[in-house]
Design a protein around this motif. Structure first.
Motif, PDB file in Angstrom:
ATOM      1  N   GLY A   1       0.791  -1.224   0.000  1.00 14.10           N
ATOM      2  CA  GLY A   1       0.000   0.000   0.000  1.00 14.10           C
ATOM      3  C   GLY A   1       0.821   1.271   0.000  1.00 14.10           C
ATOM      4  N   GLY A   2       2.095   1.179  -0.345  1.00 12.84           N
ATOM      5  CA  GLY A   2       2.965   2.357  -0.348  1.00 12.84           C
ATOM      6  C   GLY A   2       3.462   2.687  -1.736  1.00 12.84           C
ATOM      7  N   ASN A   3       4.354   3.668  -1.777  1.00 13.67           N
ATOM      8  CA  ASN A   3       4.976   4.071  -3.031  1.00 13.67           C
ATOM      9  C   ASN A   3       6.189   4.922  -2.697  1.00 13.67           C
ATOM     10  OD1 ASN A   3       5.488   4.398  -5.777  1.00 13.67           O
ATOM     11  ND2 ASN A   3       3.366   4.924  -6.249  1.00 13.67           N
ATOM     12  N   ILE A   4       6.939   5.318  -3.727  1.00 11.36           N
ATOM     13  CA  ILE A   4       8.124   6.157  -3.535  1.00 11.36           C
ATOM     14  C   ILE A   4       8.281   7.072  -4.730  1.00 11.36           C
ATOM     15  CG2 ILE A   4       9.717   4.484  -4.572  1.00 11.36           C
ATOM     16  CD1 ILE A   4      11.704   5.298  -2.278  1.00 11.36           C
ATOM     17  N   SER A   5       8.725   8.306  -4.481  1.00 14.14           N
ATOM     18  CA  SER A   5       8.976   9.268  -5.552  1.00 14.14           C
ATOM     19  C   SER A   5      10.361   9.863  -5.386  1.00 14.14           C
ATOM     20  CB  SER A   5       7.971  10.422  -5.494  1.00 14.14           C
ATOM     21  OG  SER A   5       6.671   9.955  -5.723  1.00 14.14           O
ATOM     22  N   LEU A   6      11.022  10.106  -6.504  1.00 13.16           N
ATOM     23  CA  LEU A   6      12.301  10.795  -6.495  1.00 13.16           C
ATOM     24  C   LEU A   6      12.029  12.291  -6.379  1.00 13.16           C
ATOM     25  CD1 LEU A   6      15.385  10.856  -6.847  1.00 13.16           C
ATOM     26  CD2 LEU A   6      14.999  10.916  -9.324  1.00 13.16           C
ATOM     27  N   ILE A   7      12.635  12.934  -5.397  1.00 12.86           N
ATOM     28  CA  ILE A   7      12.458  14.370  -5.205  1.00 12.86           C
ATOM     29  C   ILE A   7      13.620  15.141  -5.820  1.00 12.86           C
ATOM     30  CG2 ILE A   7      12.191  16.223  -3.483  1.00 12.86           C
ATOM     31  CD1 ILE A   7       9.823  14.184  -3.698  1.00 12.86           C
ATOM     32  N   ASP A   8      14.863  14.712  -5.517  1.00  9.88           N
ATOM     33  CA  ASP A   8      16.027  15.467  -5.974  1.00  9.88           C
ATOM     34  C   ASP A   8      17.273  14.605  -5.857  1.00  9.88           C
ATOM     35  OD1 ASP A   8      17.429  17.688  -6.917  1.00  9.88           O
ATOM     36  OD2 ASP A   8      17.688  18.568  -4.933  1.00  9.88           O
ATOM     37  N   ILE A   9      18.280  14.958  -6.642  1.00 17.06           N
ATOM     38  CA  ILE A   9      19.618  14.388  -6.488  1.00 17.06           C
ATOM     39  C   ILE A   9      20.566  15.564  -6.402  1.00 17.06           C
ATOM     40  CG2 ILE A   9      21.428  12.931  -7.470  1.00 17.06           C
ATOM     41  CD1 ILE A   9      19.213  11.510  -9.095  1.00 17.06           C
ATOM     42  N   GLU A  10      21.251  15.699  -5.258  1.00 17.32           N
ATOM     43  CA  GLU A  10      22.155  16.825  -5.044  1.00 17.32           C
ATOM     44  C   GLU A  10      23.598  16.397  -5.291  1.00 17.32           C
ATOM     45  OE1 GLU A  10      21.358  17.994  -1.018  1.00 17.32           O
ATOM     46  OE2 GLU A  10      19.538  19.071  -1.573  1.00 17.32           O
ATOM     47  N   ASN A  11      24.295  17.176  -6.090  1.00 15.41           N
ATOM     48  CA  ASN A  11      25.716  16.952  -6.376  1.00 15.41           C
ATOM     49  C   ASN A  11      26.017  15.546  -6.881  1.00 15.41           C
ATOM     50  OD1 ASN A  11      26.257  19.590  -5.388  1.00 15.41           O
ATOM     51  ND2 ASN A  11      26.279  18.789  -3.306  1.00 15.41           N
ATOM     52  N   ASP A  12      25.065  14.916  -7.531  1.00 21.32           N
ATOM     53  CA  ASP A  12      25.211  13.558  -8.067  1.00 21.32           C
ATOM     54  C   ASP A  12      25.580  12.537  -6.992  1.00 21.32           C
ATOM     55  OD1 ASP A  12      24.621  14.552 -10.586  1.00 21.32           O
ATOM     56  OD2 ASP A  12      26.718  14.703 -11.199  1.00 21.32           O
ATOM     57  N   LYS A  13      25.312  12.848  -5.712  1.00 28.99           N
ATOM     58  CA  LYS A  13      25.715  11.955  -4.623  1.00 28.99           C
ATOM     59  C   LYS A  13      24.637  11.728  -3.577  1.00 28.99           C
ATOM     60  CE  LYS A  13      30.584  13.166  -4.874  1.00 28.99           C
ATOM     61  NZ  LYS A  13      31.718  13.731  -4.157  1.00 28.99           N
ATOM     62  N   HIS A  14      23.716  12.658  -3.433  1.00 29.29           N
ATOM     63  CA  HIS A  14      22.743  12.614  -2.342  1.00 29.29           C
ATOM     64  C   HIS A  14      21.324  12.604  -2.913  1.00 29.29           C
ATOM     65  CE1 HIS A  14      26.182  13.402   0.177  1.00 29.29           C
ATOM     66  NE2 HIS A  14      26.471  14.453  -0.578  1.00 29.29           N
ATOM     67  N   VAL A  15      20.630  11.491  -2.683  1.00 31.68           N
ATOM     68  CA  VAL A  15      19.297  11.298  -3.243  1.00 31.68           C
ATOM     69  C   VAL A  15      18.243  11.615  -2.180  1.00 31.68           C
ATOM     70  CG1 VAL A  15      17.692   9.605  -4.218  1.00 31.68           C
ATOM     71  CG2 VAL A  15      20.112   9.539  -4.854  1.00 31.68           C
ATOM     72  N   LYS A  16      17.248  12.391  -2.589  1.00 33.57           N
ATOM     73  CA  LYS A  16      16.094  12.663  -1.727  1.00 33.57           C
ATOM     74  C   LYS A  16      14.880  11.988  -2.350  1.00 33.57           C
ATOM     75  CE  LYS A  16      17.610  17.075   0.142  1.00 33.57           C
ATOM     76  NZ  LYS A  16      17.287  18.505   0.298  1.00 33.57           N
ATOM     77  N   VAL A  17      14.213  11.181  -1.549  1.00 30.96           N
ATOM     78  CA  VAL A  17      13.002  10.495  -1.995  1.00 30.96           C
ATOM     79  C   VAL A  17      11.870  10.823  -1.031  1.00 30.96           C
ATOM     80  CG1 VAL A  17      14.246   8.593  -3.101  1.00 30.96           C
ATOM     81  CG2 VAL A  17      13.556   8.383  -0.709  1.00 30.96           C
ATOM     82  N   ARG A  18      10.656  10.504  -1.450  1.00 32.74           N
ATOM     83  CA  ARG A  18       9.503  10.651  -0.572  1.00 32.74           C
ATOM     84  C   ARG A  18       8.766   9.323  -0.545  1.00 32.74           C
ATOM     85  NH1 ARG A  18       6.789  15.239  -2.274  1.00 32.74           N
ATOM     86  NH2 ARG A  18       7.985  16.374  -0.742  1.00 32.74           N
ATOM     87  N   LEU A  19       8.736   8.717   0.650  1.00 35.87           N
ATOM     88  CA  LEU A  19       7.919   7.521   0.838  1.00 35.87           C
ATOM     89  C   LEU A  19       6.475   7.973   0.949  1.00 35.87           C
ATOM     90  CD1 LEU A  19      10.174   5.612   3.380  1.00 35.87           C
ATOM     91  CD2 LEU A  19       9.743   4.972   1.011  1.00 35.87           C
ATOM     92  N   GLU A  20       5.565   7.239   0.300  1.00 35.43           N
ATOM     93  CA  GLU A  20       4.174   7.668   0.213  1.00 35.43           C
ATOM     94  C   GLU A  20       3.225   6.551   0.627  1.00 35.43           C
ATOM     95  OE1 GLU A  20       4.178   8.596  -3.937  1.00 35.43           O
ATOM     96  OE2 GLU A  20       5.118  10.543  -3.647  1.00 35.43           O
ATOM     97  N   GLY A  21       1.966   6.919   0.811  1.00 34.50           N
ATOM     98  CA  GLY A  21       0.926   5.942   1.143  1.00 34.50           C
ATOM     99  C   GLY A  21       1.192   5.293   2.489  1.00 34.50           C
ATOM    100  N   ALA A  22       1.034   3.983   2.541  1.00 34.53           N
ATOM    101  CA  ALA A  22       1.198   3.250   3.795  1.00 34.53           C
ATOM    102  C   ALA A  22       2.618   3.349   4.337  1.00 34.53           C
ATOM    103  CB  ALA A  22       0.814   1.788   3.600  1.00 34.53           C
ATOM    104  N   CYS A  23       3.585   3.679   3.480  1.00 39.15           N
ATOM    105  CA  CYS A  23       4.978   3.792   3.932  1.00 39.15           C
ATOM    106  C   CYS A  23       5.174   4.949   4.912  1.00 39.15           C
ATOM    107  CB  CYS A  23       5.913   3.996   2.738  1.00 39.15           C
ATOM    108  SG  CYS A  23       6.050   2.574   1.658  1.00 39.15           S
ATOM    109  N   VAL A  24       4.335   5.962   4.818  1.00 43.19           N
ATOM    110  CA  VAL A  24       4.496   7.155   5.647  1.00 43.19           C
ATOM    111  C   VAL A  24       4.416   6.817   7.136  1.00 43.19           C
ATOM    112  CG1 VAL A  24       3.532   9.412   6.241  1.00 43.19           C
ATOM    113  CG2 VAL A  24       3.685   8.710   3.851  1.00 43.19           C
ATOM    114  N   GLY A  25       3.426   6.047   7.528  1.00 43.52           N
ATOM    115  CA  GLY A  25       3.256   5.736   8.940  1.00 43.52           C
ATOM    116  C   GLY A  25       3.842   4.404   9.358  1.00 43.52           C
TER     117      GLY A  25
END
Length: 79
Positions: free
Chosen positions: A25-49
């Motif tokens: 019941g969850g999902n994941i989205s790519l938010i940003d990649i900083e300096n080609d080394k640091h990935v920011k994602v957002r866990l969504e749906g059931a993953c949040v809690g």
């Protein structure tokens, strides 16, 4: 590897992970990649809690992303 190639590889990794998250019941989205080394994602749906989402992030998401893009150093979830 160019920034665009890194982004494509990170997306491939997320596409590999997504069915497992969706089955719970969850999902994941790519938010940003900083300096080609640091990935920011957002866990969504059931993953949040979910109480094990940090374990999922480190053991599943980060490991898979590093398989596709070894230069990535960190993967963090942003709310």
């Amino acid at each position: 590897m160019t920034s665009e190639e890194i982004k494509q590889n990170v997306q491939k990794a997320l596409d590999e992970i997504r069915p497992f998250l969706e089955s719970d019941g969850g999902n994941i989205s790519l938010i940003d990649i900083e300096n080609d080394k640091h990935v920011k994602v957002r866990l969504e749906g059931a993953c949040v809690g979910c109480s094990v989402n940090q374990m999922t992030l480190k053991a599943g998401v980060e490991t898979t992303i590093k398989k596709y893009a070894p230069q990535i150093e960190t993967v963090v979830n942003v709310a």
